[in-house]
Design an enzyme around this catalytic site. Structure first.
Site, PDB file in Angstrom:
ATOM      1  N   GLU A 250      -9.020   7.991  -6.447  1.00 42.19           N
ATOM      2  CA  GLU A 250     -10.098   7.427  -7.261  1.00 42.19           C
ATOM      3  C   GLU A 250     -10.748   8.507  -8.125  1.00 42.19           C
ATOM      4  O   GLU A 250     -11.060   8.279  -9.302  1.00 42.19           O
ATOM      5  CB  GLU A 250     -11.138   6.762  -6.360  1.00 42.19           C
ATOM      6  CG  GLU A 250     -12.233   6.040  -7.128  1.00 42.19           C
ATOM      7  CD  GLU A 250     -13.136   5.212  -6.238  1.00 42.19           C
ATOM      8  OE1 GLU A 250     -13.865   4.355  -6.778  1.00 42.19           O
ATOM      9  OE2 GLU A 250     -13.129   5.403  -5.003  1.00 42.19           O
TER      10      GLU A 250
ATOM     11  N   PHE B 223      -6.004  -3.493  -0.737  1.00 43.82           N
ATOM     12  CA  PHE B 223      -4.630  -3.539  -0.238  1.00 43.82           C
ATOM     13  C   PHE B 223      -3.812  -4.470  -1.138  1.00 43.82           C
ATOM     14  O   PHE B 223      -4.321  -5.474  -1.644  1.00 43.82           O
ATOM     15  CB  PHE B 223      -4.604  -4.076   1.191  1.00 43.82           C
ATOM     16  CG  PHE B 223      -4.956  -3.060   2.256  1.00 43.82           C
ATOM     17  CD1 PHE B 223      -5.338  -1.772   1.932  1.00 43.82           C
ATOM     18  CD2 PHE B 223      -4.899  -3.411   3.597  1.00 43.82           C
ATOM     19  CE1 PHE B 223      -5.655  -0.849   2.925  1.00 43.82           C
ATOM     20  CE2 PHE B 223      -5.216  -2.503   4.598  1.00 43.82           C
ATOM     21  CZ  PHE B 223      -5.596  -1.219   4.256  1.00 43.82           C
TER      22      PHE B 223
ATOM     23  N   HIS C  32     -15.469   2.833  -5.282  1.00 41.57           N
ATOM     24  CA  HIS C  32     -14.896   2.148  -4.125  1.00 41.57           C
ATOM     25  C   HIS C  32     -15.113   3.008  -2.881  1.00 41.57           C
ATOM     26  O   HIS C  32     -15.513   2.496  -1.843  1.00 41.57           O
ATOM     27  CB  HIS C  32     -13.411   1.886  -4.366  1.00 41.57           C
ATOM     28  CG  HIS C  32     -12.784   1.000  -3.348  1.00 41.57           C
ATOM     29  ND1 HIS C  32     -13.286  -0.240  -3.034  1.00 41.57           N
ATOM     30  CD2 HIS C  32     -11.687   1.174  -2.553  1.00 41.57           C
ATOM     31  CE1 HIS C  32     -12.534  -0.801  -2.096  1.00 41.57           C
ATOM     32  NE2 HIS C  32     -11.567   0.040  -1.786  1.00 41.57           N
TER      33      HIS C  32
ATOM     34  N   LYS D 172     -20.655   2.618   0.547  1.00 44.56           N
ATOM     35  CA  LYS D 172     -19.990   2.276   1.813  1.00 44.56           C
ATOM     36  C   LYS D 172     -20.379   3.264   2.904  1.00 44.56           C
ATOM     37  O   LYS D 172     -20.203   2.984   4.091  1.00 44.56           O
ATOM     38  CB  LYS D 172     -18.471   2.253   1.637  1.00 44.56           C
ATOM     39  CG  LYS D 172     -17.946   1.067   0.848  1.00 44.56           C
ATOM     40  CD  LYS D 172     -16.420   1.070   0.793  1.00 44.56           C
ATOM     41  CE  LYS D 172     -15.879  -0.149   0.041  1.00 44.56           C
ATOM     42  NZ  LYS D 172     -16.179  -0.110  -1.397  1.00 44.56           N
TER      43      LYS D 172
ATOM     44  N   HIS E 255     -17.420  -0.743   5.269  1.00 47.18           N
ATOM     45  CA  HIS E 255     -16.575  -1.465   4.312  1.00 47.18           C
ATOM     46  C   HIS E 255     -16.623  -2.956   4.616  1.00 47.18           C
ATOM     47  O   HIS E 255     -16.123  -3.407   5.647  1.00 47.18           O
ATOM     48  CB  HIS E 255     -15.141  -0.940   4.413  1.00 47.18           C
ATOM     49  CG  HIS E 255     -14.269  -1.318   3.258  1.00 47.18           C
ATOM     50  ND1 HIS E 255     -14.537  -2.379   2.416  1.00 47.18           N
ATOM     51  CD2 HIS E 255     -13.114  -0.760   2.792  1.00 47.18           C
ATOM     52  CE1 HIS E 255     -13.592  -2.460   1.503  1.00 47.18           C
ATOM     53  NE2 HIS E 255     -12.729  -1.490   1.707  1.00 47.18           N
TER      54      HIS E 255
ATOM     55  N   CYS F 162      -9.707  -5.929  -0.484  1.00 49.97           N
ATOM     56  CA  CYS F 162     -10.979  -5.256  -0.722  1.00 49.97           C
ATOM     57  C   CYS F 162     -11.480  -5.368  -2.160  1.00 49.97           C
ATOM     58  O   CYS F 162     -12.583  -4.905  -2.463  1.00 49.97           O
ATOM     59  CB  CYS F 162     -10.853  -3.790  -0.341  1.00 49.97           C
ATOM     60  SG  CYS F 162     -10.031  -3.544   1.252  1.00 49.97           S
TER      61      CYS F 162
END
Length: 416
Positions: free
Chosen positions: A319, A404, A308, A340, A345, A168
């Site tokens: 975050e 990831f 994110h 998002k 996503h 991502c």
């Protein structure tokens, strides 16, 4: 021996995207401004998939003008990336050729993906099992650098090339690496971004089984609700986003329309887990700090942060805490949001698409709100612009992407 090479400034002269919200970057921005969601309900329970909301394109970009020798060898993610790149190149160069301004050996391409042509690989394998034959283009359809190859071939870009694979964070890393390549003098112009398309039941199941996808079964407004107490996973979407970057002096010399400047880039690894963010947040904080330091800015000089913000329990809290550590007191006075909540996503393409949103926010002097944030998590207590889009004088923005495998990337994007 001391290296005295002057670091060059890097600007954005074009961008393009293909998302479930629109076939162009402008259409996607307008959808966000109209609070339209790019995902909807799909029932895949017969395939053992629990998630119910996905962001899928209803049509593909027109590829008729692309030579068949290129077009027939491209998996869907690469076709989307090429379409996004065509929009970016048209914005940057109009009807002119890149070769009118630059030596093509000084022009390069960095197009990444997270899972590349996984769907096509599945389809080709199933066809092979049934008939003993697969498509003669199977090798190319499963090739992770197909997007990079397509852009290089289509425009004859013969300079630096690479194909990052960083889940991502891929799109942000692609732009950051292109920024460094131009900044160092290795290239004068770069196409950079990413594409992703995971539509097959096998590919979707592979992520769904991890428990990462949204568990909401009925209400789209609860499927992607970053920083909400109700958040329950991310909505899987497909799409692509690509930027055209140029060395500033060269862009000015050719009379290009400068849309913004890449001012700083950070990239550090959690080295902790394949899916969970590191509890110590050291890499995320360092990523943000490095981007700010390279840009020569303090945290209180960042006017807006595109987070994110995946709508997962772990990411959103981690975050938030990382922002607090990196920004200090400025964390509570800096507006932030996760778009998002509109797009879902886009996986590898998320960071490059959200970089475009930062550029559009600068253009329109408007910060997009976090959609669906109606029941705030008390532990996520920053200003996520939950009440609606907010106008503000913007000079500098920060885009954050985490992937990831512990990938963390940040870009400072501001006005030239």
């Amino acid at each position: 021996m001391t290296n005295t090479v002057k670091q060059r400034r890097v600007v954005v002269t074009g961008y393009g995207s293909v998302t479930p919200m629109g076939m162009t970057a402008q259409q996607s921005w307008e959808a966000i401004m109209d609070y339209k969601l790019g995902y909807r309900y799909y029932d895949k329970s017969a395939q053992g998939i629990k998630s119910r909301f996905f962001g899928l394109l209803e049509a593909e970009p027109n590829m008729k003008s692309v030579p068949a020798a290129i077009r027939r060898r491209l998996p869907r993610y690469a076709r989307l990336a090429l379409a996004a790149a065509r929009e970016a190149m048209t914005m940057a160069f109009a009807e002119k050729s890149v070769a009118d301004y630059y030596d093509l050996l000084d022009c390069g391409t960095i197009i990444g993906s997270g899972w590349a042509g996984q769907d096509e690989t599945h389809d080709n394998y199933e066809g092979y099992l049934e008939t003993g034959l697969g498509t003669p283009f199977g090798c190319f359809l499963s090739m992770p650098n197909a997007g990079t190859a397509a852009c290089s071939l289509y425009w004859g870009l013969r300079g630096y090339q690479n194909s990052p694979i960083a889940a991502c964070a891929t799109g942000t890393i692609a732009i950051g690496d292109a920024f460094e390549i131009i900044r160092s003098g290795r290239a004068s112009m770069m196409l950079a971004g990413a594409g992703e398309s995971l539509r097959s039941n096998a590919a979707v199941w592979n992520i769904d089984i991890l428990g990462a996808l949204a568990r909401e079964q009925e209400d789209a407004s609860k499927a992607s609700c970053p920083f909400s107490l109700d958040r329950n996973g991310f909505v899987l979407s497909e799409g692509a986003a690509v930027l055209c970057l140029e060395e500033r002096d060269g862009a000015i010399a050719r009379g290009a329309n400068i849309l913004g400047e890449i001012k700083g880039y950070g990239n550090y690894s959690d080295a902790f887990d394949f899916t969970a963010p590191a509890e110590d947040k050291v890499a995320r904080v360092k990523t943000i700090q490095h981007a700010l330091q390279q840009a020569g800015l303090s945290a209180d000089e960042i006017d807006y942060v595109n987070l994110h913000g995946t709508s997962t329990q772990l990411n959103d809290l981690n975050e938030t805490q990382a922002i607090k550590q990196a920004f200090g007191a400025a964390a509570y006075t800096t507006p932030l949001s996760s778009t998002k909540s509109y797009s879902g996503h886009l996986i590898a393409a998320a960071g490059s698409f959200e970089s475009i949103i930062c550029l559009q926010a600068l253009e329109h002097q408007m910060m997009p709100a976090t959609c669906n944030l109606k029941n705030a998590d008390p532990q996520c207590d920053l200003d996520y612009i939950s009440e609606g889009h907010r106008p503000k004088i913007l000079r500098n923005t920060l885009n954050l992407s985490f992937g990831f495998g512990g990938a963390n990337a940040a870009l400072v994007i501001g006005l030239d």
